[in-house]
Each structure stands twice: as C-alpha cells, then as structure tokens.
Write an enzyme that holds these catalytic residues in place. Structure first.
Site, mmCIF file in Angstrom:
data_model
loop_
_atom_site.group_PDB
_atom_site.id
_atom_site.type_symbol
_atom_site.label_atom_id
_atom_site.label_comp_id
_atom_site.label_asym_id
_atom_site.label_seq_id
_atom_site.Cartn_x
_atom_site.Cartn_y
_atom_site.Cartn_z
ATOM 1 C CD GLU A 1 -2.156 2.274 -3.641
ATOM 2 O OE1 GLU A 1 -3.182 2.930 -3.868
ATOM 3 O OE2 GLU A 1 -1.467 2.476 -2.622
ATOM 4 C CG ASP B 1 -1.931 1.054 1.295
ATOM 5 O OD1 ASP B 1 -2.791 1.063 0.411
ATOM 6 O OD2 ASP B 1 -1.883 1.907 2.207
HETATM 7 C C1 NOJ Z 1 -4.421 3.002 -0.936
HETATM 8 C C2 NOJ Z 1 -5.573 2.107 -0.636
HETATM 9 O O1 NOJ Z 1 -5.901 1.377 -1.781
HETATM 10 C C3 NOJ Z 1 -6.681 2.989 -0.166
HETATM 11 O O2 NOJ Z 1 -7.895 2.291 -0.069
HETATM 12 C C4 NOJ Z 1 -6.287 3.592 1.148
HETATM 13 O O3 NOJ Z 1 -7.276 4.510 1.568
HETATM 14 C C5 NOJ Z 1 -4.959 4.353 1.024
HETATM 15 N N1 NOJ Z 1 -3.989 3.607 0.288
HETATM 16 C C6 NOJ Z 1 -4.387 4.648 2.379
HETATM 17 O O4 NOJ Z 1 -3.945 3.475 2.992
#
Ligand code: NOJ
Length: 577
Positions: free
Chosen positions: A298, A239
């Site tokens: 991500e 993440d």
């Molecule tokens: C990316 C995640 O996919 C999202 O859902 C989240 O709110 C943010 N990162 C913060 O962790």
C-alpha cells in the site's frame, strides 16, 4: 474454478504427506506440483478484501468477527475469488479501526481468538482460497507495550529509540519539533506530558511512528512475519509501505505547504529510498517458506514510476494500483492508465493490479455517480449529508460495467467486500455516528471514510440486514441497503451479485488474468480490446455505440435492447469468431 479446486487437492495432499515419515521427499514432490499454480497466484489472482469489523457479526455485538467470516466462507467460495485479504484483526484499542496495533501476535478478543483465525485459515485453504493478512509496520498503537515502556523511560533511553521522540522547539520545548502535519489533521507531533519531548505520529496521536533506523525494530518485525507465516498465511498487505523511513534531520516542510501537504505523496516522510532495503530483507524471509507467499504494497507515491521500485524482483510481488482507482469516467483516461500501468509493471516483470474500491476511498458506485469526481477520488474524502449527492442508478450502472472492464484485464484484481453487491457508500451518515479519526481530528472538515465501512447487508428483512443475529451495527446502515442485500440478489438473475459470479467464472475459464491485452479501435468513448478468445467493449460515453455485426455476446452488464447496439455505460464480453 477448476484451478482453485486443483490447488485445494494439492494442499490437502501436501498436509497429509507432511505427516508421514517420508516428510522430506514427499514434501518436495507436493511442492513441485503446487509451484506452477503458486507462481500464477501471485500474478493473476482475484483477491477479496474483508474488513472484518463490517463483514459479518457472529456474536451480535454489532462488530464483525472471525466466526462471521468463517460462516460466510461458502459464500466467498461460490463467488469464485482466489484469495482473501483480511484487514487488521490484532489486539488494538481501535483508534483507527485496528490500524493501531497493540499486539501483533494476538487476535483481538473483539474479533475472536487465534484458534478461530487458524480455523478460518484451514477452512479457506480447504476451499482453495489463499489468505493474506495486514501488516502495519509504520506505527504501533500507543497502547503497545513498547510505547508504554518508552513513555516510562527517560529521553535518550533504548525504549524511546524504538520510536521517533525529539525535543520540542521554543524555550521550554512547548512547540513541536517541526511543522509536519498528520495525514488525519492537526500536527504530526504530540507532547509527552510534563516533558520537552514530543513523539511523531504521521496518523492519529494513538499511532506513534516506529523508528526503522533501529535494528531492534527490524528484528522484531521479521519475527512477526515468521509468526504468521508459521501459522500458514499466504502473505501480507503492507500498510503505509512508503512511510517507514523518514529523511534524516526531519526538516520542516516549506512553509506554504502547511496542512495542504498532509495527504501529499512526496516529502521527507514519504517514499524514501531506504524503505526498499526493508522489503528486500522481508522477501528473503518469505522465500524461506514453501509455496509462494506474497507481499502487496500500500504505497501512495508519485510519479507512477516510483511504484515499480516496490515490486522489483527481490521486493514485493504486487502493489495496489491507486492510479486506476482514481481515474475519472472517461474512455481516454482509462486507456491511458491501463497502458501506463502495464508498461510500468512490465519494466520490473511484476503483474499489474487493478483496484476500484477499498476501506479508505468512496465506493465505486457512489464515486462514479457524482457529477464531478473532484477530491472524492482521493482517499479519506468521503461524501456526507452536506456534499452533492451521487446519482445512485447511474453509479451502479457504471460500476457494473467497470467490473467487466477491470476483471477482464490481465493481472491481479482486488474486490472490496460489498463491491460484488454494487453496494453504494453511505453518503448521508450524520456526524454523530462517524468514528474515523480523520473526521474527528478535522472536526468534520474532512468527511472521512466511515461511509465505505458500513456493515454489509445479508438479508433484506432481518434486523441489521442480517449482519449479525441482532439489530446492532457499529455504524448505521442506510435504508437503501435492503435493496442490495445478498438474499435479495441471490434469486435475481440480473443482480450484481450474479453478474460478478458469472464474470469470475468466465475470467477463470478464459484465463483472462494470465492473458494479453490487444487494443481494438471502437471510437472515442468506447474501449475495446481482445484478451485471449474474448473481445471486451465498454461504452463510457452518453450515447449508444455500435457493436460488431454478428457478435456472440457471452455477458453484458445491462440487457442489450438491440444486438448491434452497446448502450451508454455498459460493457460486454464477446466471443471472438
Ligand atoms: C492505510 C490504511 O488503509 C488506513 O485505513 C489507515 O488509516 C492508514 N494506513 C494508517 O494505518
């Protein structure tokens, strides 16, 4: 399919042999058989994203859980996906739907227990499906023991050094230390009550950012990785992989950027070169484990070339291709993004990924049903009752065609739960039901992401559309979801679910994920390419286009009225002769 069953067998063999006294040599033999497939899985897999709170609810409290997932493993197996990615299920106050982790080693009782997770893992593995879990390293929950200890400790203490605390500006520290905005709206700083100090949170106030310059933080996360690797997970979705390191000095943003910069991809808090050292160290940890354990980044970065840094040979294996997700419905635009994605990933020898939906963005059928994509291509910019509404039929038609394009491309593809049903966004959800911190912090100015997170419909005529045993759902489901329910689609030969099943079967049989793409010329609005023994065509224009004479159609996203015509917003897979 065959490949998956093969994997399952080798896995069972590996387990059985590892129990024998011959552990060392037998293990090496089993490993040798799995290696080839394992190398492949990191490059060509179809990975299905489960958003646990909205997938299936076993206990009837309105929130999905592990037992719900376990009960649906046969469904996922039949769908034909290679791997599952589970969004966070760890102990959490759920301020950001679990992306605010209070304990990285504990399954939140809301989702079940560690034993249930282990059962899920075992049963998925027995069916030949890999399982990757979400790792949230940029921030913890404010209810994490570390943050609680930090609040109770004085400024300058080792407890505070795990996070990013700074004195506020102004005479008494009443102003935030800098002007950074939170991605979710308002300032990225909250003040510690009664103190001059503030803490940084790039997301919600309940998600304090960790200080990755502190070796203690690094050591802890290596242990967290090992904790889940020891349990047998096949990898991690990382993440906010572009956010861990902040530029020294935490300088103000140029004043005019203000709130506008909140979702920006560049700035002193994003994509700093220092993050890569962290991923190199994690890769070393993963490589100590048998089988191929993977990481997927991500990372919302720009320019596109920067994404390749995350997937260099000694870092992660994959990164989500959000440029693909954000592409408008235009053949030229898709050709460009496909070409550049493949060319860029090739520079580092990594596979390309293809993503069209996830839990942060408007679902593809709704996105492509809009007249203008506008800001709705960007994460968090949902569609609400006051927004121009999409054309549902057009969006579904395009999404079905898009699935046939996407899953014919070489590389690894992500499917977001419900995508295989053609499920649209809940585009008219009233504000009173919305729970996304993005909606709450901006007072509804930004619609947020609840619309793509609505519990799945399994049975058209059951309460909660079969999501759980009762009628509870943590977000309301629109009435239209009855039409998309799994049981409605099971028996309908031309349903989107059955289309996905055929796509995945053919993709495996024709080894499309491992293939090569060779463009063919088919006019301005039509993309045409060969991959192995298939020719793929998608018509993104408004008029029907010509199909080569004598085509042998293996699959089409819509019925073909005439054998030599490809209708608008339709894709076909032809057997090359
Ligand atoms: C990316 C995640 O996919 C999202 O859902 C989240 O709110 C943010 N990162 C913060 O962790």
């Amino acid at each position: 399919m065959f490949r998956r069953k093969f994997l399952a067998t080798t896995l069972a063999t590996a387990v059985a042999l590892s129990l024998s006294s011959l552990y060392g040599s037998a293990y090496a033999a089993a490993d040798a058989t799995t290696v080839q497939s394992d190398e492949n899985w990191a490059r060509n897999s179809v990975i299905y994203q489960i958003y646990p709170r909205s997938f299936a609810d076993g206990d009837g409290n309105g929130i999905g859980d592990m037992s719900g997932v376990i009960s649906r493993l046969p469904y996922l197996d039949k769908l034909g996906v290679d791997a599952l990615w589970l969004s966070p299920f760890y102990k959490s106050p759920q301020a950001d739907a679990g992306y605010d982790v209070a304990d990285y080693r504990v399954v939140d009782p809301m989702f079940g227990s560690t034993e249930e997770f282990e059962r899920l893992l075992k049963e998925a593995h027995a069916r030949g499906m890999k399982v990757i879990v979400d790792l949230v390293p940029n921030h913890t929950s404010d209810e994490h023991a570390w943050f609680q200890a930090a609040l109770k400790s004085p400024p300058g203490s080792p407890e505070r050094a795990r996070y990013i605390f700074r004195d506020g500006r102004g005479e008494n520290g009443e102003l935030p230390p800098n002007n950074w905005p939170s991605v979710f709206g308002k300032a990225a700083w909250d003040r510690v009550p009664g103190e001059k100090q503030w803490y940084l949170h790039l997301f919600d106030s309940k998600q304090p950012d960790l200080n990755w310059d502190n070796p203690e933080v690094r050591a802890e996360f290596e242990k967290v990785l090992r904790f889940w690797l020891d349990r047998g997970v096949d990898g991690f979705r990382v993440d906010v992989a572009h956010g861990l390191i902040k530029e020294k000095g935490l300088a103000d943003l140029p004043i005019e950027e203000g709130r506008e910069n909140a979702g920006a991809l560049v700035g002193p808090m994003w994509d700093q070169d220092g993050v890569h050292e962290i991923y190199r160290s994690w890769r070393k940890v993963l490589d100590q484990y048998p089988g191929k354990r993977i990481m997927v980044a991500e990372a919302w970065v720009t320019p596109r070339e920067r994404l390749t840094h995350y997937i260099r040979p000694d870092e992660m294996q994959q990164a989500f291709n959000f440029d693909y997700l954000m592409t408008k419905w235009d053949a030229g635009a898709f050709k460009e993004v496909i070409d550049s994605s493949m060319a860029l990933t090739a520079t580092v020898g990594a596979p390309t990924t293809w993503v069209t939906s996830n839990h942060d963005t408007v679902r593809a059928p709704s996105r492509y049903g809009l007249k203008e994509l506008g800001k709705h291509a960007l994460p968090g910019n949902g569609i609400g009752p006051a927004t121009a509404q999409p054309d549902e039929a057009l969006g579904l038609r395009r999404a079905r065609a898009l699935a046939m394009l996407t899953l014919a491309l070489p590389g690894s593809t992500y499917i977001y739960q419900g995508e295989e049903l053609g499920l649209p966004e809940h585009t008219t959800m009233e504000g009173q039901y919305r729970q996304d911190p993005m909606f709450l912090r901006t007072k509804g100015e930004e619609v947020g992401r609840d619309g793509c997170r609505v519990p799945l419909p399994w049975k058209a005529d059951a309460p909660s559309f079969g999501f759980g045993p009762g009628d509870k759902t943590w977000l309301p489901q629109p009435a239209s979801y009855a039409r998309y329910a799994v049981d409605r689609q099971e028996g309908a030969a031309d349903s989107t679910l059955n289309l996905y099943r055929k796509i995945l079967e053919l993709r495996h049989d024709h080894k499309l994920g491992d293939g090569q793409l060779q463009w063919a010329d088919a006019g301005k609005d039509v993309l045409a390419f060969d991959n192995g023994d298939l020719r793929v065509l998608i018509n993104m224009g408004a008029q029907a286009a010509a199909l080569p004479a004598g085509s042998q159609v293996l699959l089409s996203s819509e019925p073909l009225a005439a054998p030599d015509r490809l209708p608008a917003n339709t894709a076909v897979w032809l057997k090359r002769t």
